[in-house]
Design an enzyme around this catalytic site. Structure first.
Site, short mmCIF file in Angstrom:
data_model
loop_
_atom_site.label_atom_id
_atom_site.label_comp_id
_atom_site.label_asym_id
_atom_site.label_seq_id
_atom_site.Cartn_x
_atom_site.Cartn_y
_atom_site.Cartn_z
N ASP A 1 1.13 -1.57 -4.75
CA ASP A 1 -0.18 -0.94 -4.55
C ASP A 1 -1.07 -1.32 -5.73
OD1 ASP A 1 -2.29 0.83 -3.68
OD2 ASP A 1 -0.76 2.01 -2.66
N GLY B 1 0.83 -1.20 0.00
CA GLY B 1 0.00 0.00 0.00
C GLY B 1 0.86 1.24 0.00
N GLU C 1 -8.54 2.99 14.58
CA GLU C 1 -7.26 3.00 15.28
C GLU C 1 -7.37 2.03 16.45
OE1 GLU C 1 -4.95 4.44 13.77
OE2 GLU C 1 -6.12 5.73 12.46
N ASP D 1 -3.21 -6.77 -5.72
CA ASP D 1 -4.20 -6.72 -4.65
C ASP D 1 -3.61 -7.39 -3.42
OD1 ASP D 1 -6.33 -7.01 -2.91
OD2 ASP D 1 -7.75 -7.62 -4.45
N MET D 2 -3.41 -6.64 -2.34
CA MET D 2 -2.77 -7.18 -1.14
C MET D 2 -3.61 -8.25 -0.46
SD MET D 2 -3.19 -3.93 1.43
CE MET D 2 -4.79 -3.16 1.75
N HIS E 1 -5.07 0.38 9.49
CA HIS E 1 -6.15 1.09 10.19
C HIS E 1 -7.37 1.32 9.29
CE1 HIS E 1 -4.99 5.55 9.10
NE2 HIS E 1 -4.96 4.77 8.05
N GLU F 1 1.73 2.52 12.69
CA GLU F 1 0.32 2.73 13.00
C GLU F 1 0.17 3.42 14.35
OE1 GLU F 1 -2.33 2.07 11.20
OE2 GLU F 1 -1.75 0.60 9.70
#
Length: 375
Positions: free
Chosen positions: A234, A211, A340, A254-255, A272, A301
């Site tokens: 990505d 990403g 989060e 596509d992850m 997140h 994160e």
């Protein structure tokens, strides 16, 4: 009377004082949108850029001439921005305004509003204040009422007809704005990572940024750690417009289906956006991509702390935590089930994905570094 906690003391505030303060504070919420709107205006006008290129503080007439603005309206804008400490007003005592007008000067904060530069956050402001990103906030309460159903669309989807990722794919201009704003955030965050814990990249010969957007974060990492081969991964429409860079390969995909092989997987502000099951799926794909003996996943994160009564915390740390809570609200408005997470929530996601060993390291940013190991 009302109780207030101040450091390790409990101070009782008379009810009258509390109510008087409330009557003032409520206006901060009534007009809370004004700050964003005026800062956006300042970026669009190019106020910081004009002062920066001028090379010294500017008078109102100099600034209005440079920007092509009406001086009376600009004066009111600058008065607001000076009051919010975005710019500084320099005045000489005992001198009439007609003889020596006050001058407007840059601050550390206003320099973040420059439309270009390594530390500019201007595009991030423009993205978050754009119509597609603002419209979902009107549907926040409706989302909270229906959140119990997994099929409920996000406020972003209700307002714009598509989820954020589909909207970006269908609207190249917004996609570019989104990716450039993420690049703003990446520049600030990667600098903090390299200053605070660059050793997380020791012993890594290849890394895949899952990403990774337009590749800004990876370019910075590879530049600082030239022994690393970088893979920016990505969606195809994202990497197709990413800038070419030595030591960085761009791969579209596509992850949720696969992640390119590397010694380490790097995910910054990615997980997140997704609910637990989706995070687990992404992390399992990352686990498949890294070596079982020496591989690791590096996540950047927020880690939300539930207990806000730690009297040892510095003011700056409390403010960083506050930004994390802002981001959590953004997740409700802009994603389907993103959030989060607290330390306990991260531990659950990591364990379910097969990462029972991990550590969390703080950096001078709104994020923490989470290193997760497959064995």
């Amino acid at each position: 009377m009302a109780a207030e906690t101040h450091k390790d003391e409990l101070i009782w505030v008379p009810k009258e004082d509390e109510e008087e303060r409330a009557r003032v504070d409520i206006y901060k919420y009534i007009f809370g949108f004004v700050e964003m709107a005026v800062v956006k205006c300042a970026i669009e006008l190019g106020i910081a850029d004009a002062i920066e290129s001028h090379g010294r503080p500017m008078s109102l007439l100099e600034l209005s001439s440079a920007l092509g603005c009406a001086a009376p309206a600009l004066h009111r804008i600058m008065r607001f921005l000076v009051n919010r400490k975005l710019f500084k007003e320099i005045r000489k005592e005992n001198v009439q305004d007609s003889e020596q007008p006050s001058l407007y000067a840059q601050t550390a904060l206003s320099r973040l509003l420059l439309r270009s530069g390594e530390k500019s956050m201007a595009t991030f402001v423009l993205m978050e204040s754009s119509p597609p990103m603002l419209a979902p906030w009107h549907g926040l309460s409706a989302r909270v009422k229906t959140e119990v159903t997994s099929l409920a669309p996000s406020p972003f989807e209700v307002a714009n007809g598509k989820d954020l990722w589909s909207y970006c794919e269908a609207n190249p201009h917004h996609s570019q704005l989104f990716n450039e704003s993420m690049a703003c955030n990446a520049r600030v965050t990667v600098e903090a990572i390299l200053e605070g814990c660059s050793d997380v990249f020791d012993g890594i010969s290849s890394i895949v940024d899952v990403g990774g957007g337009n590749g800004t974060a990876l370019r910075m990492l590879v530049r600082a750690c030239p022994w690393i081969r970088g893979i920016n991964f990505d969606l195809p429409h994202v990497v197709s417009v990413a800038l070419k860079s030595e030591g960085v390969e761009h791969v579209g995909g596509d992850m949720f289906k696969f992640v390119p092989k590397a010694d380490a997987a790097f995910l910054m502000s990615v997980l997140h956006d997704w609910e637990d099951d989706e995070c687990i799926q992404i992390l399992k794909k990352c686990r498949e991509a890294i070596p079982g003996d020496k591989g690791k996943v590096i996540m950047v994160e927020c880690v939300i702390e539930e207990n806000n009564n730690n009297v040892e915390e510095k003011h700056e740390e409390l403010e960083l935590k506050d930004v994390g809570l802002f981001l959590d609200m953004v997740m409700i408005a802009h994603t389907n089930k993103g959030k989060e997470r607290t330390l306990e929530e991260w531990a659950y996601v990591l364990a379910q994905a097969g990462f029972n060993r991990y550590n969390i390291r703080a950096i001078n940013a709104i994020y923490s570094i989470i290193e997760a190991f497959p064995n």
